[in-house]
Design an enzyme around this catalytic site. Structure first.
Site, PDB file in Angstrom:
ATOM      1  N   ARG A 208       0.831  -1.204   0.000  1.00  0.00           N
ATOM      2  CA  ARG A 208       0.000   0.000   0.000  1.00  0.00           C
ATOM      3  C   ARG A 208       0.869   1.259   0.000  1.00  0.00           C
ATOM      4  NH1 ARG A 208      -3.105   2.618   3.863  1.00  0.00           N
ATOM      5  NH2 ARG A 208      -2.239   1.274   5.466  1.00  0.00           N
ATOM      6  N   LYS A 209       2.166   1.104  -0.155  1.00  0.00           N
ATOM      7  CA  LYS A 209       3.086   2.243  -0.208  1.00  0.00           C
ATOM      8  C   LYS A 209       3.104   2.797  -1.633  1.00  0.00           C
ATOM      9  CE  LYS A 209       5.965   0.414   3.528  1.00  0.00           C
ATOM     10  NZ  LYS A 209       7.310  -0.067   3.937  1.00  0.00           N
TER      11      LYS A 209
END
Length: 308
Positions: free
Chosen positions: A140-141
């Site tokens: 999710r970065k």
């Protein structure tokens, strides 16, 4: 496989895409478009060129950019193709002012989407070369406001995008556990109450004992975070013996130089943040077609003097 990649556009929500495209266009031209006044409204033909190697990605988003501006685009390469420069990937036709209004946005999307897809393809190939049948995934970065493009591009490159957002799957990381009185079982129980039976729960763990607690509490996935590769393999083996159906993910510090060290039958998922952080963009340009002008835009050099 090419047809499967092309079909990925069907997962993109059209209304959301249009809103994003409109937002991005407004960001680039919030008031006056002075260059547009110079260009005028005559119809022109442009070509989009690829000038560095990589995987083509981002086609649906570029289509949406030019559709919003009432221009047409014809692609000469397919989503997921490996591009070797110089190559003309598309031709755009329409109002000159509007084409150039969308130029930078379209190229920015292509450059970044193709950069992510290129790294994803490389990671996928490394796994295949070692005959590892697990899943390579992103994280999710992602870039704020650009997640849908980067996550989509991971799929084009051939790997999993992981959960899309906080609503896609419950992931209880160390901060969640610490905030819940450092009680893994209690945290999992509370998450299950609100998420229900239809949503998986994953727990980030720093030990075999913590992973066992999470699994016994009902977590379907455990993430072994920042484990050295031999330790990760040993803990994964023990967990699979105790919980055969448990999905085991390894994350933290995984990169192209060390990912192969984690390949084994007991590890199901390797997640890599480097796929969407620090990727190298693929170089694209858009040029109006004109007789006598080279659209590849060669480097200007000083003419060599000759002695007569």
């Amino acid at each position: 496989m090419t047809d499967e990649i092309s079909a990925l556009s069907s997962i993109l929500p059209p209304n959301e895409m249009r809103q994003k495209i409109q937002q991005w266009l407004s960001e680039d031209a919030p008031s006056f478009d002075f260059g547009g006044y110079v260009v005028g409204n005559a119809d022109e033909t442009c070509v989009i060129l690829c000038k560095s190697e990589g995987v083509l990605a981002g086609v649906p988003f570029v289509n949406a950019v030019f559709k919003e501006l009432h221009c047409s685009i014809e692609w000469h390469c397919k989503e997921g193709d490996w591009l070797v420069p110089p190559v003309t990937v598309a031709t755009v036709e329409g109002n000159a002012r509007k084409m150039l209004l969308g130029e930078r946005l379209a190229l920015n999307i292509l450059a970044r989407a193709s950069g992510v897809a290129t790294l994803a393809r490389e990671a996928c190939q490394i796994a295949k070369a070692h005959h590892w049948t697990g899943i390579v995934a992103g994280t999710r970065k992602t870039t704020p406001g650009f997640r849908v493009v980067e996550k989509y591009s991971l799929l084009v490159g051939g790997i999993a995008q992981h959960r899309f957002d906080l609503s896609s799957m419950v992931m209880l990381k160390d901060n969640h556990i610490w905030a819940a009185s450092d009680d893994i079982a209690k945290a999992v129980q509370k998450a299950r109450f609100v998420a229900g039976f239809s949503t998986k729960i994953e727990v980030e763990c720093r030990s075999y004992e913590g992973a066992c607690t999470a699994a016994n509490a009902g977590a379907e996935v455990v993430m072994l975070d920042n484990f050295e590769h031999e330790t990760a393999k040993a803990v994964a083996e023990m967990l699979k013996k105790d919980f055969p159906h448990l999905t085991i993910e390894i994350s933290g510090g995984i990169n192209f130089n060390n990912m192969h060290l984690y390949f084994c039958k007991d590890i199901d998922v390797l997640s890599m943040s480097c796929l969407t952080q620090g990727y190298k963009c693929v170089d694209f340009s858009l040029k109006i077609k004109r007789p006598g002008h080279d659209p590849t835009n060669p480097i200007v050099v000083t003419p060599t003097e000759t002695n007569e």
